[in-house]
Design a protein around this motif. Structure first.
Motif, PDB file in Angstrom:
ATOM      1  N   GLY A  54       0.798  -1.215   0.000  1.00  0.00           N
ATOM      2  CA  GLY A  54       0.000   0.000   0.000  1.00  0.00           C
ATOM      3  C   GLY A  54       0.829   1.262   0.000  1.00  0.00           C
ATOM      4  N   ASN A  55       1.940   1.267   0.728  1.00  0.00           N
ATOM      5  CA  ASN A  55       2.771   2.471   0.789  1.00  0.00           C
ATOM      6  C   ASN A  55       3.370   2.803  -0.571  1.00  0.00           C
ATOM      7  N   LEU A  56       3.893   1.768  -1.252  1.00  0.00           N
ATOM      8  CA  LEU A  56       4.477   1.996  -2.572  1.00  0.00           C
ATOM      9  C   LEU A  56       3.415   2.438  -3.575  1.00  0.00           C
ATOM     10  N   ALA A  57       2.242   1.872  -3.457  1.00  0.00           N
ATOM     11  CA  ALA A  57       1.164   2.275  -4.363  1.00  0.00           C
ATOM     12  C   ALA A  57       0.768   3.728  -4.124  1.00  0.00           C
ATOM     13  N   LEU A  58       0.720   4.130  -2.859  1.00  0.00           N
ATOM     14  CA  LEU A  58       0.368   5.510  -2.559  1.00  0.00           C
ATOM     15  C   LEU A  58       1.428   6.480  -3.052  1.00  0.00           C
ATOM     16  N   GLN A  59       2.696   6.112  -2.872  1.00  0.00           N
ATOM     17  CA  GLN A  59       3.779   6.972  -3.356  1.00  0.00           C
ATOM     18  C   GLN A  59       3.763   7.080  -4.879  1.00  0.00           C
ATOM     19  N   SER A  60       3.597   5.953  -5.541  1.00  0.00           N
ATOM     20  CA  SER A  60       3.559   5.976  -7.010  1.00  0.00           C
ATOM     21  C   SER A  60       2.376   6.796  -7.514  1.00  0.00           C
ATOM     22  N   LEU A  61       1.223   6.628  -6.852  1.00  0.00           N
ATOM     23  CA  LEU A  61       0.050   7.388  -7.274  1.00  0.00           C
ATOM     24  C   LEU A  61       0.250   8.890  -7.027  1.00  0.00           C
ATOM     25  N   SER A  62       0.903   9.245  -5.930  1.00  0.00           N
ATOM     26  CA  SER A  62       1.168  10.655  -5.649  1.00  0.00           C
ATOM     27  C   SER A  62       2.104  11.266  -6.683  1.00  0.00           C
ATOM     28  N   VAL A  63       3.159  10.527  -7.044  1.00  0.00           N
ATOM     29  CA  VAL A  63       4.081  11.015  -8.079  1.00  0.00           C
ATOM     30  C   VAL A  63       3.370  11.174  -9.405  1.00  0.00           C
ATOM     31  N   LEU A  64       2.512  10.212  -9.737  1.00  0.00           N
ATOM     32  CA  LEU A  64       1.791  10.271 -11.004  1.00  0.00           C
ATOM     33  C   LEU A  64       0.854  11.472 -11.052  1.00  0.00           C
ATOM     34  N   ILE A  65       0.102  11.690  -9.983  1.00  0.00           N
ATOM     35  CA  ILE A  65      -0.824  12.831  -9.950  1.00  0.00           C
ATOM     36  C   ILE A  65      -0.059  14.153  -9.938  1.00  0.00           C
ATOM     37  N   GLY A  66       1.071  14.194  -9.191  1.00  0.00           N
ATOM     38  CA  GLY A  66       1.860  15.420  -9.160  1.00  0.00           C
ATOM     39  C   GLY A  66       2.418  15.790 -10.522  1.00  0.00           C
ATOM     40  N   ILE A  67       2.974  14.814 -11.233  1.00  0.00           N
ATOM     41  CA  ILE A  67       3.515  15.080 -12.577  1.00  0.00           C
ATOM     42  C   ILE A  67       2.411  15.559 -13.505  1.00  0.00           C
ATOM     43  N   THR A  68       1.254  14.916 -13.427  1.00  0.00           N
ATOM     44  CA  THR A  68       0.157  15.281 -14.323  1.00  0.00           C
ATOM     45  C   THR A  68      -0.334  16.696 -14.066  1.00  0.00           C
ATOM     46  N   ILE A  69      -0.538  17.044 -12.778  1.00  0.00           N
ATOM     47  CA  ILE A  69      -1.082  18.367 -12.457  1.00  0.00           C
ATOM     48  C   ILE A  69      -0.074  19.472 -12.747  1.00  0.00           C
ATOM     49  N   VAL A  70       1.184  19.262 -12.342  1.00  0.00           N
ATOM     50  CA  VAL A  70       2.195  20.300 -12.532  1.00  0.00           C
ATOM     51  C   VAL A  70       2.439  20.566 -14.014  1.00  0.00           C
ATOM     52  N   PHE A  71       2.628  19.503 -14.784  1.00  0.00           N
ATOM     53  CA  PHE A  71       2.904  19.689 -16.211  1.00  0.00           C
ATOM     54  C   PHE A  71       1.688  20.279 -16.932  1.00  0.00           C
ATOM     55  N   GLY A  72       0.487  19.752 -16.633  1.00  0.00           N
ATOM     56  CA  GLY A  72      -0.712  20.273 -17.287  1.00  0.00           C
ATOM     57  C   GLY A  72      -0.972  21.728 -16.942  1.00  0.00           C
ATOM     58  N   ALA A  73      -0.781  22.098 -15.643  1.00  0.00           N
ATOM     59  CA  ALA A  73      -1.013  23.484 -15.238  1.00  0.00           C
ATOM     60  C   ALA A  73       0.009  24.430 -15.863  1.00  0.00           C
ATOM     61  N   ALA A  74       1.271  24.013 -15.934  1.00  0.00           N
ATOM     62  CA  ALA A  74       2.297  24.884 -16.516  1.00  0.00           C
ATOM     63  C   ALA A  74       2.047  25.112 -18.001  1.00  0.00           C
ATOM     64  N   LEU A  75       1.780  24.036 -18.728  1.00  0.00           N
ATOM     65  CA  LEU A  75       1.556  24.180 -20.163  1.00  0.00           C
ATOM     66  C   LEU A  75       0.293  24.975 -20.447  1.00  0.00           C
ATOM     67  N   THR A  76      -0.762  24.720 -19.685  1.00  0.00           N
ATOM     68  CA  THR A  76      -2.006  25.455 -19.891  1.00  0.00           C
ATOM     69  C   THR A  76      -1.841  26.924 -19.532  1.00  0.00           C
ATOM     70  N   GLY A  77      -1.146  27.213 -18.427  1.00  0.00           N
ATOM     71  CA  GLY A  77      -0.959  28.597 -18.015  1.00  0.00           C
ATOM     72  C   GLY A  77      -0.173  29.415 -19.026  1.00  0.00           C
ATOM     73  N   PHE A  78       0.921  28.870 -19.519  1.00  0.00           N
ATOM     74  CA  PHE A  78       1.705  29.594 -20.525  1.00  0.00           C
ATOM     75  C   PHE A  78       0.925  29.757 -21.830  1.00  0.00           C
ATOM     76  N   SER A  79       0.131  28.760 -22.194  1.00  0.00           N
ATOM     77  CA  SER A  79      -0.662  28.862 -23.423  1.00  0.00           C
ATOM     78  C   SER A  79      -1.701  29.969 -23.307  1.00  0.00           C
ATOM     79  N   PHE A  80      -2.367  30.054 -22.146  1.00  0.00           N
ATOM     80  CA  PHE A  80      -3.332  31.127 -21.952  1.00  0.00           C
ATOM     81  C   PHE A  80      -2.638  32.487 -21.886  1.00  0.00           C
ATOM     82  N   GLY A  81      -1.429  32.529 -21.338  1.00  0.00           N
ATOM     83  CA  GLY A  81      -0.688  33.780 -21.324  1.00  0.00           C
ATOM     84  C   GLY A  81      -0.360  34.272 -22.724  1.00  0.00           C
ATOM     85  N   VAL A  82       0.045  33.362 -23.589  1.00  0.00           N
ATOM     86  CA  VAL A  82       0.331  33.735 -24.981  1.00  0.00           C
ATOM     87  C   VAL A  82      -0.921  34.260 -25.659  1.00  0.00           C
ATOM     88  N   THR A  83      -2.044  33.568 -25.451  1.00  0.00           N
ATOM     89  CA  THR A  83      -3.294  34.004 -26.066  1.00  0.00           C
ATOM     90  C   THR A  83      -3.714  35.379 -25.571  1.00  0.00           C
TER      91      THR A  83
END
Length: 327
Positions: A54-83
């Motif tokens: 369970g601990n490894l699954a929680l850590q892996s899931l946290s890393v996966l969600i963190g990568i997804t949110i950080v990358f998606g928010a950064a790319l979306t934010g810069f794209s809206f800034g350009v627009t």
């Protein structure tokens, strides 16, 4: 509700937009790296599920969600800034504001936007749609992971991936349409005409009177009434005499709230008509501007009337042209 004037972006704003575009392109080049990190996190999640860790699954899931949110928010934010940098700046005009005709003529358009709350909700929906699009590969790859190790769910991985793909597409389209509907202008007016949401009547002449606007009530489903704004173009338009519905001003309400809906549509139509008057006054002042300059010497009484600043320097401009003739 208020009229907004959208000016053309300045050179500084365009430079900032180019810098943001370079930053967005740099983040986009890191997309394979983010997918690789997500693949490692998914592998760790598979191993954790197989070993019931369970601990490894929680850590892996946290890393996966963190990568997804950080990358998606950064790319979306810069794209809206350009627009935002390249589309221009909106400036709100108060109820009794007066605008110089040069500002109206040089602006991209005047528009009557939605309310502030709807625009904020639309912005949030647009950001969520961008983040969903950026994170869609990770979501599709991670969807069948909870089914691993389940004997009852063997063979459902492919179906699960297909269902998740369809759900992502449907959710993205729904968020995008909702964001466009809430952030779009009710009516956009330019010096050569007005633009509404109907593609068939996208270029209409400016209304010559408030009487051209009217309100039509039509029955709707579930005991409701739909209140629409109707605009009849002048006879000199491209399609003379054909009434055009302005869909951005339509409302669907219960019959008990019909008066409130009618007053809201009337308020929107008043804003549209006021913006049309600003544009028409700008056109008339530009057409009448050369007349005082030609009669400046024989009739000095015209000098007391206010004139735009660029006409005050007309004699010096003529003298400079005489001294430095063009080739």
């Amino acid at each position: 509700m208020a009229i907004h004037i959208r000016s053309h972006p300045t050179i500084e704003t365009k430079v900032l937009g180019c810098l943001l575009a370079l930053a967005a392109a740099g983040i986009a080049t890191l997309y394979p790296t983010a997918l690789l990190l997500a693949a490692f996190a998914l592998g760790s999640l598979d191993e954790a599920i197989a070993n019931n860790d369970g601990n490894l699954a929680l850590q892996s899931l946290s890393v996966l969600i963190g990568i997804t949110i950080v990358f998606g928010a950064a790319l979306t934010g810069f794209s809206f800034g350009v627009t935002s940098c390249f589309k221009g700046i909106d400036r709100r005009l108060p109820k009794n504001a007066t605008v110089m005709h040069r500002d109206v003529a040089s602006a991209q358009f005047l528009h009557v936007p939605q309310s502030l709350i709807k625009r904020v909700i639309g912005m949030v929906e647009a950001v969520l749609a961008g983040m969903l699009l950026a994170a869609s590969p990770v979501i599709v790859l991670a969807a069948p992971r909870p089914l691993i190790g389940s004997r009852l769910a063997q063979g459902l991985e492919d179906k699960t991936v297909l269902v998740v793909i369809v759900l992502v597409i449907v959710l993205f389209v729904a968020l995008k349409r909702a964001a466009v509907r809430r952030r779009a202008s009710a009516v956009r007016l330019r010096t050569y005409g007005m633009a509404v949401a109907d593609p068939k009547s996208f270029s209409l002449p400016l209304p010559f009177g408030r009487n051209n606007f009217s309100i039509q009530e039509v029955p709707a489903r579930l005991g409701r009434v739909k209140v629409q704004a109707i605009y009849a173009p002048p006879t000199g338009g491209a399609e003379p005499g054909r009434p055009v519905v302005i869909p951005r001003l339509s409302l669907t309400v219960r019959p008990s709230r019909l008066d409130d809906a009618r007053s809201r549509v009337e308020a929107r139509l008043d804003e549209v008509w006021r913006a049309a008057q600003l544009i028409r006054a700008s056109i008339e002042q530009e057409e009448a501007a050369p007349a005082p300059t030609s009669e400046a010497e024989p009739n000095p009484t015209h000098q007391s009337s206010p004139a735009p600043p660029h006409h005050d320097a007309a004699p010096e401009h003529v003298q400079s042209q005489a001294e430095n003739p063009l080739p």
